[in-house]
Scaffold this motif. Sequence first.
Motif, PDB file in Angstrom:
ATOM      1  N   PRO A  98      27.525  10.566  -3.031  1.00 36.49           N
ATOM      2  CA  PRO A  98      28.286  11.710  -2.490  1.00 36.49           C
ATOM      3  C   PRO A  98      29.301  11.261  -1.444  1.00 36.49           C
ATOM      4  O   PRO A  98      29.049  10.334  -0.676  1.00 36.49           O
ATOM      5  CB  PRO A  98      27.196  12.582  -1.863  1.00 36.49           C
ATOM      6  N   ARG A  99      30.418  11.988  -1.411  1.00 34.23           N
ATOM      7  CA  ARG A  99      31.511  11.630  -0.502  1.00 34.23           C
ATOM      8  C   ARG A  99      31.061  11.667   0.961  1.00 34.23           C
ATOM      9  O   ARG A  99      31.402  10.792   1.752  1.00 34.23           O
ATOM     10  CB  ARG A  99      32.648  12.641  -0.738  1.00 34.23           C
ATOM     11  N   TRP A 100      30.253  12.709   1.299  1.00 38.89           N
ATOM     12  CA  TRP A 100      29.815  12.851   2.700  1.00 38.89           C
ATOM     13  C   TRP A 100      28.986  11.651   3.147  1.00 38.89           C
ATOM     14  O   TRP A 100      29.051  11.190   4.274  1.00 38.89           O
ATOM     15  CB  TRP A 100      29.032  14.150   2.911  1.00 38.89           C
ATOM     16  N   GLU A 101      28.226  11.112   2.176  1.00 39.65           N
ATOM     17  CA  GLU A 101      27.361   9.978   2.510  1.00 39.65           C
ATOM     18  C   GLU A 101      28.205   8.727   2.759  1.00 39.65           C
ATOM     19  O   GLU A 101      27.959   7.969   3.701  1.00 39.65           O
ATOM     20  CB  GLU A 101      26.404   9.729   1.342  1.00 39.65           C
ATOM     21  N   ARG A 102      29.222   8.538   1.912  1.00 36.96           N
ATOM     22  CA  ARG A 102      30.101   7.380   2.091  1.00 36.96           C
ATOM     23  C   ARG A 102      30.890   7.512   3.389  1.00 36.96           C
ATOM     24  O   ARG A 102      31.126   6.533   4.098  1.00 36.96           O
ATOM     25  CB  ARG A 102      31.047   7.251   0.888  1.00 36.96           C
ATOM     26  N   LEU A 103      31.275   8.753   3.698  1.00 38.80           N
ATOM     27  CA  LEU A 103      32.013   9.001   4.944  1.00 38.80           C
ATOM     28  C   LEU A 103      31.134   8.675   6.151  1.00 38.80           C
ATOM     29  O   LEU A 103      31.579   8.067   7.134  1.00 38.80           O
ATOM     30  CB  LEU A 103      32.452  10.466   4.989  1.00 38.80           C
ATOM     31  N   CYS A 104      29.879   9.060   6.046  1.00 41.66           N
ATOM     32  CA  CYS A 104      28.918   8.799   7.127  1.00 41.66           C
ATOM     33  C   CYS A 104      28.815   7.289   7.375  1.00 41.66           C
ATOM     34  O   CYS A 104      28.846   6.825   8.525  1.00 41.66           O
ATOM     35  CB  CYS A 104      27.564   9.378   6.722  1.00 41.66           C
ATOM     36  N   PHE A 105      28.754   6.519   6.294  1.00 43.25           N
ATOM     37  CA  PHE A 105      28.657   5.059   6.433  1.00 43.25           C
ATOM     38  C   PHE A 105      29.927   4.506   7.087  1.00 43.25           C
ATOM     39  O   PHE A 105      29.861   3.671   7.996  1.00 43.25           O
ATOM     40  CB  PHE A 105      28.451   4.415   5.049  1.00 43.25           C
TER      41      PHE A 105
END
Lengths: 480, 176
Positions: A98-105
């Motif tokens: 998910p995009r939000w997860e990649r953004l979080c990283f």
Amino acid sequence: MTLSVLQLLSVVFVPVLLGAALLRLQGVVPRTDPLAYLGWSWLQGCLGVAVMLSLSLWLRLPMSAAWLSPVLLACAGTACFLGRGVPVVERGPREDHPRWERLCFAVVVGLLLVSTVDRILLASADVLVGSDEALIWAAKAKVMFHTGGFGTEFLEGMQTHVLISHPYYPPLNPLLQLWVHVHAGEIVHVESRLPMQVFGLAGILVAASALRRRARPLVAAAFLVLVGTLGRFFTYQAFSDALIAISLLTCWDLWQRFQEDGELHWLRMLGASAPVLVWSKDEGQLHVLVFALAVLVAVMARRVRLPEHRDRLRCLAWATPLLVSILYIHWFNRHFGLVSYLLEESAHVVDPTAAQGDPRFLGFSLRNVGHNALPILEDFAARIASPTGPARGLLGIFLVVLVLSPRSAGEGRRLVFTLGLVLALLGYMSVYLVTPWEVKEQLKHSAHRLVYQLAPAAGLWVLLFVVGALPRLSGSRTRA
Amino acid sequence: MIEWRRMPAGRAGPLAEKVRTATAWLAVALVSWQALASVVDVASELGRPVEQHLRVLRSSPDELIRRKLGTDYELLQALRTLVPRDARLLVSHDNVRSEYPELRRRTTWLQSLIYPMVLDGWPVERGRAGPPRGETARQEYVIDLDSSRDYSVWPLCRELASGADFRLLLVGNRAQ
């Protein structure tokens, strides 16, 4: 500050550009691994700068950045030109998380980098004058700068015991401080930590890539927060322990990449990066020895991926820089008569000419072993288990996993990695067994650094175990 | 490639598999806990006053050195201006073991800043005047750190500078 902005940029970016050129010779470009690329460049570039400065010292060339930087940039340009024909290593398949997860990283990586830069600013306000960082590392750099060459004056400086401790230690750290001095044209006490501090940033990038490659973004982010902040203490002081910890993590990551996908270019990079270990501190040679032993055991147990027969000679040839580095460091110390304190102090106890076969020598060593064993075990156990220590309990978690799930030692093609960590830990502890000094005092001053050196690599090992046991957390989901 | 081979024992049993899964979750929990602790550490550091974060950019190296050395900055200045750059100096101090850590700190800090000058220890037993050094030591620069050494036995003894808790002297058997 003594250095101008341009000089500071030269201190940092000349090694990066040189490292990037060396990587190009190995077929590695930014798109091969956008996260780790700058970290790898820094490691290899620092080694390149150290070799160049050593050469200048041997030839007694003028110690000035005015010609050293252009020459290094010319070397980088030549390497890039020569590397044009080397096939580029392409990036592996991308994941579809998910995009939000990649953004979080990405946010975690960004915040860690920013907070480390901030820490470098905080640390640099404290001038480099005290403790081992002054007596071991900075003092050697000052002698190099002042004498301007490896000659009799240098030897005289190395033998001035009130000035310098452990003069036989490998030269990467002092040479990188010398790199700052040659930019300033004088000995500086504020900016000389900078190259060692940049290892902190390189370590975050290398760790981010290593963790993200194996785990989904959120899990990699959690591990990165821990692994990426481990060395923060060492941003404050120009010790070589961060150099060992980060180059060790890099080497084990590259080795595991080869174990996972069998691509030979990871071994080529390993051969070019491992000399950083040897040039950083004596522990680096221990890790090389431990790696060789671990591979031998794994080959005998048939639990390791090796290159095909036709590629083996080529792969062994990639270890040439490592072998040459080990020989050079030993030859250098022998040339100047620099001896490890372990040998020097033991020689005071018995007559060195009669040491071999002398029962007193054996008796002295065995008496030390018996006397030192328990304090060593107690001290290491406390540091490994401590959640507030420099390893933040990561080595403890690694050992707990090994005890609770012994099969994990060899799972996922990581038997060599497991043995490497365990043997290195035992090797570190065994050095204290024969110390001629008061062991508790020595443990108090140095054991925390050794435990820290293994912690980032232990973090990677724990992550490999976690994603192996819990496939939902792995980063292996790929686009169709 | 030499292919990977499984452990001879084969697959793990259901219990071992459960233990493995539980261990993995335990590892994730411990790492997350420690990661949170790291975040707290980083946050507390970021929360320091802005002046501290920017000090290195706003101050000159000499200001940073003065701040670090405190009262010894005066001694450093005296060494820089009154003693030849490549001189060897003796640090005269009482031979009191409990005072060694502080003595070592002060001399290490000074030594770092005055290289290529070299500082060497010169302990004296309290109440005993040290004998004059040999004929070869015609004159010496001495930093006296509140020691009980009696310098009157030297034909030559000149005070170059003094401060709150130091004296910089030139002593010797005969004038150069």
